[in-house]
Design a protein around this motif. Sequence first.
Motif, PDB file in Angstrom:
ATOM      1  N   VAL A 243       0.852  -1.184   0.000  1.00  0.00           N
ATOM      2  CA  VAL A 243       0.000   0.000   0.000  1.00  0.00           C
ATOM      3  C   VAL A 243       0.894   1.241   0.000  1.00  0.00           C
ATOM      4  O   VAL A 243       1.806   1.352   0.828  1.00  0.00           O
ATOM      5  CB  VAL A 243      -0.934  -0.001   1.230  1.00  0.00           C
ATOM      6  CG1 VAL A 243      -1.735   1.293   1.291  1.00  0.00           C
ATOM      7  CG2 VAL A 243      -1.866  -1.196   1.179  1.00  0.00           C
ATOM      8  N   PRO A 244       0.677   2.200  -0.914  1.00  0.00           N
ATOM      9  CA  PRO A 244       1.572   3.359  -1.027  1.00  0.00           C
ATOM     10  C   PRO A 244       1.807   4.116   0.277  1.00  0.00           C
ATOM     11  O   PRO A 244       2.940   4.485   0.585  1.00  0.00           O
ATOM     12  CB  PRO A 244       0.868   4.238  -2.070  1.00  0.00           C
ATOM     13  CG  PRO A 244       0.111   3.269  -2.916  1.00  0.00           C
ATOM     14  CD  PRO A 244      -0.342   2.188  -1.986  1.00  0.00           C
ATOM     15  N   VAL A 245       0.749   4.355   1.062  1.00  0.00           N
ATOM     16  CA  VAL A 245       0.934   5.143   2.280  1.00  0.00           C
ATOM     17  C   VAL A 245       1.780   4.391   3.294  1.00  0.00           C
ATOM     18  O   VAL A 245       2.522   5.010   4.080  1.00  0.00           O
ATOM     19  CB  VAL A 245      -0.436   5.548   2.878  1.00  0.00           C
ATOM     20  CG1 VAL A 245      -1.128   4.353   3.541  1.00  0.00           C
ATOM     21  CG2 VAL A 245      -0.286   6.690   3.868  1.00  0.00           C
ATOM     22  N   VAL A 246       1.713   3.061   3.299  1.00  0.00           N
ATOM     23  CA  VAL A 246       2.545   2.269   4.206  1.00  0.00           C
ATOM     24  C   VAL A 246       4.003   2.343   3.755  1.00  0.00           C
ATOM     25  O   VAL A 246       4.922   2.461   4.580  1.00  0.00           O
ATOM     26  CB  VAL A 246       2.057   0.812   4.266  1.00  0.00           C
ATOM     27  CG1 VAL A 246       2.988  -0.034   5.128  1.00  0.00           C
ATOM     28  CG2 VAL A 246       0.635   0.761   4.815  1.00  0.00           C
ATOM     29  N   GLN A 247       4.241   2.289   2.447  1.00  0.00           N
ATOM     30  CA  GLN A 247       5.601   2.437   1.932  1.00  0.00           C
ATOM     31  C   GLN A 247       6.165   3.812   2.261  1.00  0.00           C
ATOM     32  O   GLN A 247       7.351   3.964   2.557  1.00  0.00           O
ATOM     33  CB  GLN A 247       5.611   2.219   0.419  1.00  0.00           C
ATOM     34  CG  GLN A 247       5.253   0.801  -0.014  1.00  0.00           C
ATOM     35  CD  GLN A 247       5.184   0.655  -1.518  1.00  0.00           C
ATOM     36  OE1 GLN A 247       5.062   1.636  -2.254  1.00  0.00           O
ATOM     37  NE2 GLN A 247       5.262  -0.589  -1.990  1.00  0.00           N
ATOM     38  N   LEU A 248       5.290   4.817   2.229  1.00  0.00           N
ATOM     39  CA  LEU A 248       5.723   6.191   2.490  1.00  0.00           C
ATOM     40  C   LEU A 248       5.994   6.442   3.971  1.00  0.00           C
ATOM     41  O   LEU A 248       7.008   7.052   4.331  1.00  0.00           O
ATOM     42  CB  LEU A 248       4.649   7.165   1.989  1.00  0.00           C
ATOM     43  CG  LEU A 248       4.874   8.658   2.270  1.00  0.00           C
ATOM     44  CD1 LEU A 248       6.077   9.159   1.476  1.00  0.00           C
ATOM     45  CD2 LEU A 248       3.627   9.461   1.922  1.00  0.00           C
ATOM     46  N   ALA A 249       5.100   5.966   4.830  1.00  0.00           N
ATOM     47  CA  ALA A 249       5.164   6.344   6.247  1.00  0.00           C
ATOM     48  C   ALA A 249       5.522   5.209   7.185  1.00  0.00           C
ATOM     49  O   ALA A 249       5.662   5.440   8.385  1.00  0.00           O
ATOM     50  CB  ALA A 249       3.811   6.930   6.676  1.00  0.00           C
ATOM     51  N   GLY A 250       5.679   3.992   6.672  1.00  0.00           N
ATOM     52  CA  GLY A 250       5.883   2.835   7.537  1.00  0.00           C
ATOM     53  C   GLY A 250       7.056   2.981   8.487  1.00  0.00           C
ATOM     54  O   GLY A 250       6.938   2.723   9.696  1.00  0.00           O
ATOM     55  N   ALA A 251       8.205   3.403   7.966  1.00  0.00           N
ATOM     56  CA  ALA A 251       9.397   3.529   8.814  1.00  0.00           C
ATOM     57  C   ALA A 251       9.191   4.591   9.896  1.00  0.00           C
ATOM     58  O   ALA A 251       9.602   4.411  11.049  1.00  0.00           O
ATOM     59  CB  ALA A 251      10.612   3.860   7.960  1.00  0.00           C
ATOM     60  N   THR A 252       8.549   5.690   9.524  1.00  0.00           N
ATOM     61  CA  THR A 252       8.289   6.764  10.493  1.00  0.00           C
ATOM     62  C   THR A 252       7.343   6.290  11.586  1.00  0.00           C
ATOM     63  O   THR A 252       7.570   6.533  12.778  1.00  0.00           O
ATOM     64  CB  THR A 252       7.686   7.982   9.784  1.00  0.00           C
ATOM     65  OG1 THR A 252       8.596   8.432   8.781  1.00  0.00           O
ATOM     66  CG2 THR A 252       7.409   9.104  10.765  1.00  0.00           C
TER      67      THR A 252
END
Length: 361
Positions: A243-252
């Motif tokens: 999921v794009p938002v997980v790729q974007l914010a997952g580490a944060t």
Amino acid sequence: MTTLPRGAAAPTLRWPNQPPAAFAFVMATGIVSAALIDAGWTLAAWILQWIATAALLVLLVGLLGRLVVHTTDAAADFRDPHKGFGYLTMVAAINVVGIGFHPVAPAVTWILAAISIPLWLFLAYGVPLSMMLRTEMGESLRPRLLPVDGTWFLWVVSTQSISMAAASLASGGNTVRLLSDAAVAFWGIGIMLYLTLTTLVMLRLLTGGENLGGIVPTNWIFMGATAITVLAGSMILHLPADVPVVQLAGATVGGISYLLWAFGLWWVPLLVAFGFWHHVVRREPVDYSTALWSIVFPLGMFAVATFRFGTENDMALVAFVGDWATWVAVAAWLAVAAVMVAAFSRWLLRARGNRPANTTG
């Protein structure tokens, strides 16, 4: 106009003037149920889940009745900086119960989440706006500095409960991307509110401020807000990795969640120490109030958040701490429930003793 005979007792039955934070009982019971699910105690967990559901329905009726019968009191509480945020326990309670049904009846989760969103919009904006727009008559008409306390963290708790509901419902179907976006968005809103309120509350606690006598039960909500943010973060990390938002914010999300978990763990001994000082050193009695459930909920939320965050990220020690914290939360729930039943029994006895005797003739 009809009047009572002289000396006759007036009717004592009235609609209960339910406190705004009464839904803390539902929150505490629902999250302890989730902790028992993680521990494998399925039957006990479902007993508590149904108790939470029944209490939610009763308290919703109680609130509606209060809005009709005690309208002035309800409105005054809405504007009170120490009580207004208590209404947000309703939003969190609805979502905690809804998420509890997700494994067996996801439609219930959908319905309760849909109900919680307009309530959150009204309360999360209405309560702070009612305080921001207040003015004190005097030499100036500037708004006064409002006394911040632990109940304000219900702003965070209710927001993160919506993030959790969205993450639960994003586990499958065609709405995964939309719900994942919503889960991360609400988690981010909760984080910003958390950081802002933490600064204000810590300043008041450390400087003496207007915090109603030091660290009181409602200030456990501080830790509860930390824990629910960690739990919402762990649920976001459990979403599909593509999921794009997980790729974007997952580490944060993962990094901030771990730091907040450590901070929440640091906060617990401080709360316990102040509780010991109040009730053992100063010998202040423990009387039942809805504020006691504001201790049980953070303990249960800490247990669930710790266990699931540790499990999701292969952190065996963290999961182990969460497993043990479950039984602390269960013990706290049983203790407060016993105090509540005892208080209710005393109230019934007093009400029966004050009932006028039947006379004939």
